[in-house]
Design a protein around this motif. Structure first.
Motif, PDB file in Angstrom:
ATOM      1  N   MET A   1     -83.130   3.671 -29.866  1.00  0.00           N
ATOM      2  CA  MET A   1     -83.409   2.242 -29.719  1.00  0.00           C
ATOM      3  C   MET A   1     -82.255   1.426 -29.110  1.00  0.00           C
ATOM      4  O   MET A   1     -82.501   0.557 -28.268  1.00  0.00           O
ATOM      5  N   PRO A   2     -80.983   1.675 -29.499  1.00  0.00           N
ATOM      6  CA  PRO A   2     -79.911   0.901 -28.851  1.00  0.00           C
ATOM      7  C   PRO A   2     -79.830   1.142 -27.344  1.00  0.00           C
ATOM      8  O   PRO A   2     -79.564   0.207 -26.579  1.00  0.00           O
ATOM      9  N   VAL A   3     -80.072   2.379 -26.921  1.00  0.00           N
ATOM     10  CA  VAL A   3     -80.044   2.685 -25.483  1.00  0.00           C
ATOM     11  C   VAL A   3     -81.131   1.898 -24.756  1.00  0.00           C
ATOM     12  O   VAL A   3     -80.886   1.276 -23.711  1.00  0.00           O
ATOM     13  N   LEU A   4     -82.346   1.932 -25.308  1.00  0.00           N
ATOM     14  CA  LEU A   4     -83.450   1.180 -24.707  1.00  0.00           C
ATOM     15  C   LEU A   4     -83.174  -0.320 -24.742  1.00  0.00           C
ATOM     16  O   LEU A   4     -83.420  -1.034 -23.760  1.00  0.00           O
ATOM     17  N   GLY A   5     -82.686  -0.805 -25.880  1.00  0.00           N
ATOM     18  CA  GLY A   5     -82.454  -2.227 -26.042  1.00  0.00           C
ATOM     19  C   GLY A   5     -81.446  -2.780 -25.044  1.00  0.00           C
ATOM     20  O   GLY A   5     -81.681  -3.806 -24.399  1.00  0.00           O
ATOM     21  N   VAL A   6     -80.319  -2.098 -24.901  1.00  0.00           N
ATOM     22  CA  VAL A   6     -79.279  -2.553 -23.972  1.00  0.00           C
ATOM     23  C   VAL A   6     -79.790  -2.495 -22.535  1.00  0.00           C
ATOM     24  O   VAL A   6     -79.561  -3.421 -21.738  1.00  0.00           O
ATOM     25  N   ALA A   7     -80.492  -1.415 -22.179  1.00  0.00           N
ATOM     26  CA  ALA A   7     -81.027  -1.275 -20.814  1.00  0.00           C
ATOM     27  C   ALA A   7     -81.994  -2.411 -20.494  1.00  0.00           C
ATOM     28  O   ALA A   7     -81.937  -3.009 -19.410  1.00  0.00           O
ATOM     29  N   LYS A   8     -82.870  -2.741 -21.441  1.00  0.00           N
ATOM     30  CA  LYS A   8     -83.853  -3.808 -21.193  1.00  0.00           C
ATOM     31  C   LYS A   8     -83.189  -5.179 -21.123  1.00  0.00           C
ATOM     32  O   LYS A   8     -83.615  -6.039 -20.341  1.00  0.00           O
ATOM     33  N   GLN A   9     -82.167  -5.407 -21.927  1.00  0.00           N
ATOM     34  CA  GLN A   9     -81.476  -6.695 -21.858  1.00  0.00           C
ATOM     35  C   GLN A   9     -80.765  -6.872 -20.525  1.00  0.00           C
ATOM     36  O   GLN A   9     -80.771  -7.960 -19.932  1.00  0.00           O
ATOM     37  N   ARG A  10     -80.179  -5.792 -20.023  1.00  0.00           N
ATOM     38  CA  ARG A  10     -79.521  -5.868 -18.711  1.00  0.00           C
ATOM     39  C   ARG A  10     -80.541  -6.084 -17.594  1.00  0.00           C
ATOM     40  O   ARG A  10     -80.316  -6.894 -16.683  1.00  0.00           O
TER      41      ARG A  10
ATOM     42  N   THR B   1     -84.150  -6.932 -27.375  1.00  0.00           N
ATOM     43  CA  THR B   1     -83.594  -7.376 -28.654  1.00  0.00           C
ATOM     44  C   THR B   1     -84.388  -6.794 -29.815  1.00  0.00           C
ATOM     45  O   THR B   1     -83.826  -6.417 -30.850  1.00  0.00           O
ATOM     46  N   GLN B   2     -85.718  -6.703 -29.653  1.00  0.00           N
ATOM     47  CA  GLN B   2     -86.527  -6.089 -30.710  1.00  0.00           C
ATOM     48  C   GLN B   2     -86.162  -4.617 -30.900  1.00  0.00           C
ATOM     49  O   GLN B   2     -86.151  -4.113 -32.027  1.00  0.00           O
ATOM     50  N   ASN B   3     -85.857  -3.914 -29.798  1.00  0.00           N
ATOM     51  CA  ASN B   3     -85.423  -2.523 -29.920  1.00  0.00           C
ATOM     52  C   ASN B   3     -84.127  -2.436 -30.727  1.00  0.00           C
ATOM     53  O   ASN B   3     -83.949  -1.530 -31.550  1.00  0.00           O
ATOM     54  N   LEU B   4     -83.214  -3.376 -30.483  1.00  0.00           N
ATOM     55  CA  LEU B   4     -81.958  -3.389 -31.234  1.00  0.00           C
ATOM     56  C   LEU B   4     -82.202  -3.716 -32.709  1.00  0.00           C
ATOM     57  O   LEU B   4     -81.545  -3.148 -33.593  1.00  0.00           O
TER      58      LEU B   4
END
Length: 204
Positions: free
Chosen positions: A127-136, A151-154
């Motif tokens: 989830m952190p990997v997905l979350g950071v990628a989507k925020q970028r 942010t929801q992934n995080l």
């Protein structure tokens, strides 16, 4: 958002859509296995965490809708998706907050679950990997909906961490209250992030 689509913008939009499809598939798996693990162990926190996957999956569906077909370059679609993701944050907060209050009031101690530990540990990695990628990507696309899903992934990872900390704290130190206290903090963060997503601040 530019009027004429650029190759890099279109590529990023396609990447967002693929990441959201992956997230949706993971949420379905996470929710099903989480309910199984929580039911077997009698762990209310695991069950609550698994149920929250449905809300997080909704955010993925919204972003997939946003970047499909003619909506890909539509500012109107972005505005609607941004508001819908914000609402999904507010749907997520009660799952976590209410369950945390119940656990504190009843002194509930979550049972041990190997499947639950493996599942939450996997979420802490994915989830952190997905979350950071989507925020970028959300920042590059000026998409609050995409950043909000990230942010929801995080938050999913943070909730998984809370479940693990609660299980470990209870097992090692009889600190059963750790899980619900952390859960209340996460619920408050979900409300805050929903408010910012509604105002379009997630992509900044």
């Amino acid at each position: 958002m530019t009027t004429v689509p650029e190759a890099a913008w279109i590529k990023d939009a396609r990447t967002v859509r693929l990441l959201s499809w992956f997230s949706l598939a993971w949420m379905v798996l996470e929710g099903a296995l989480g309910l199984l693990a929580g039911g077997t162990a009698g762990s209310v926190s695991l069950i609550g965490w698994a149920l929250s996957s449905a809300v997080e999956g909704l955010a993925s569906i919204i972003v997939i809708w946003r970047f499909t077909g003619s909506r890909t370059m539509s500012e109107t679609a972005e505005g609607r998706a941004q508001k819908a993701v914000a609402i999904s944050f507010w749907l997520l907060a009660p799952y976590i907050g209410i369950q945390s209050i119940i656990d504190l009031a009843t002194g509930h101690r979550a049972g041990n679950s190997v499947l639950g530990i493996v599942l939450t540990a996997a979420s802490l990695v994915i989830m952190p990997v997905l979350g950071v990628a989507k925020q970028r990507l959300g920042a590059r696309l000026d998409s609050g909906a995409t950043a909000g899903e990230g942010t929801q992934n995080l938050l999913c990872a943070a909730t998984a961490a809370a479940v693990l900390i609660g299980l470990a704290g209870n097992a090692l130190f009889a600190a059963w209250w750790l899980d619900p206290v952390i859960g209340l903090v996460i619920a408050a963060v979900a409300v805050k992030e929903g408010r910012e997503a509604w105002k379009g601040e997630d992509c900044r």
